[in-house]
Design a protein around this motif. Sequence first.
Motif, PDB file in Angstrom:
ATOM      1  N   ALA B 200       0.829  -1.209   0.000  1.00  0.00           N
ATOM      2  CA  ALA B 200       0.000   0.000   0.000  1.00  0.00           C
ATOM      3  C   ALA B 200       0.870   1.268   0.000  1.00  0.00           C
ATOM      4  O   ALA B 200       0.513   2.282  -0.608  1.00  0.00           O
ATOM      5  N   LYS B 202       3.457   1.944  -1.512  1.00  0.00           N
ATOM      6  CA  LYS B 202       3.960   2.342  -2.834  1.00  0.00           C
ATOM      7  C   LYS B 202       3.017   3.304  -3.535  1.00  0.00           C
ATOM      8  O   LYS B 202       3.419   4.023  -4.432  1.00  0.00           O
ATOM      9  N   LYS B 203       1.762   3.271  -3.150  1.00  0.00           N
ATOM     10  CA  LYS B 203       0.780   4.130  -3.830  1.00  0.00           C
ATOM     11  C   LYS B 203       0.490   5.402  -3.047  1.00  0.00           C
ATOM     12  O   LYS B 203      -0.279   6.247  -3.470  1.00  0.00           O
ATOM     13  N   LYS B 204       1.101   5.538  -1.869  1.00  0.00           N
ATOM     14  CA  LYS B 204       0.803   6.724  -1.046  1.00  0.00           C
ATOM     15  C   LYS B 204       1.608   7.931  -1.531  1.00  0.00           C
ATOM     16  O   LYS B 204       2.717   7.777  -2.017  1.00  0.00           O
TER      17      LYS B 204
END
Lengths: 317, 266
Positions: B200, B202-204
Amino acid sequence: MSEVLVLIDHVGGEVKKPTYELLTLAARLGTPSAVFIGDPGQAAGAAEKVKAYGAEKVYAIDDAQIKGYLVAPKAEALQQLAAQVAPAAVLLPSSAENKEVAGRLAIKLESGLITDAVDIADGGVTTQSVFAGGFTATAKVTKGTPIITVKPNSAAPVESAAAGSVEQFAVTISDAAKTAQIVAAQPRKASGRPELTEAAIVVSGGRGTGGDFTAVEGLADALGAAVGASRAAVDSGWIPHTFQVGQTGKTVSPQLYVANGISGAIQHRAGMQTSKTIVAVNKDEEAPMFELVDFGVVGDLHTVLPALTEEINKRKG
Amino acid sequence: MNIVVCVKYVPDATGDRSFEADNTVDRVGVDGLLSELDEYAVEQALQLKEKRSDEEITVTALTIGPEKAVDAVRKALQMGADKAVHVQDEAIAGSDAIATSLVLAEAVKKANGGAVPEVVMCGLASTDASMSVVPAMLAERLGLPQVTQASVVETQGDQVRIKRDGDTATEVIGGTMPLVLSVTDQSGEARYPSFKGIMAAKKKPLETWSLADLGVEPAQVGLSVAWSQVEDTAPRPPRTAGEIVKDEDGSGAVALAGFLASKKFI
């Protein structure tokens, strides 16, 4: 010579030993002046004590508006005093609270800050122990009024008679500085033993005690020492956190440190590596603590310490 | 509510640490990581968010440091922080705590749309310089109260109550948000990032800001304008190997007593 302000470390007016150490160091930079923040009725008593160690003046600041509000009001008070006195330096005993006071004061006075000095030489060059005691650094404040916090046991107090004349200093504390406050405080029970950070001898116990500190305490009392502990002992719930020596506990630098059943992880070493003489008792001869010691005993602390305590008491006659 | 957690990328204390020729900490040539003591700050920020799950709370992890320092905020994102900011600028290298607190103060405000967030969370100390003064300096610069060294944190509305081991007493400290809060390693074990958390993260959102983005002049920071200068650093001379004896039938205690007597401790 310019004045050097030294914040008096006291509990209820009773001056503590680091104050005298700081006054001794302050004399190398200028004329020591002590700063008493506390009950005005106790200022004269404190002045009697500090004048024996070179304090020409004692600035008495009434703590009615300071007490209970933590560090921000203390920083304001010292800022106002420094603005009037224009001191050559401001020295504070290194404690968690005083370092925060010093941090705020540094920003207010636009002055450089050095924390946890273990020595101050002429000219204001400080010595610090860094990287868990693995390195020694010398440093100097280059802007403004040097603000230096000094660790306990950094200097031998030298007596030097001075006037110790008390001057009341009135401060104005802003409302903004009073927005965090002590809601409740439970003073620690007096153990009858010396304060951990100020003690000349510290006897510590770790995982190897198995939770039984009787032998450690017995030896501490025979030596007139403070009791310390490793994080492992604290985390196991054997002894309160206030006894912890190490990176996240107290940093000590006594004449003698006796580590019992403590393996010697870097976090613990960070808190005691600068002790003058180090002794260890541990069943495990591979314990890293033995790399640091002047004298080590590979053995069970539960038999070695009581025998040692008996031997000491016998020699004391 | 917004919580900004200030974290530091530090040299691994279990590895070899060293200084550069200019006496600044070598931060590039060594293995580094999120300072262990700052993990507790991230943990407490996340717990605060979880305890007040009926509110919208954003946890932002903020760090200052060289390129590799981004690892510190990445770890915070993996643990569960919502977004991250990495302030990176060559001019910052060698800054003292005073300049660091200046950059942090500007970054904290920018991370919160120009205003002071409700909570600025910090660790007890860094594991490298370990001065423990940045929270106080940050509070001074932001004009906030500081509630520090908490072992227990409780909040209700904008009220904060902490418990801590003070210098002479066990204390309960109260404050009103916005404030600067620092927590100790006694506040509770920091969580490990889960596999899901790592994916998760990586998408923040992760932003990199320069000093120009913060409106801080390069001349205000860095080694050359530091308000204190380290003159020299030297490894502590190794302790000379001590005498080690094996205890046999009480011989250890006698030998130790002899040693202590020779040093005049008894």
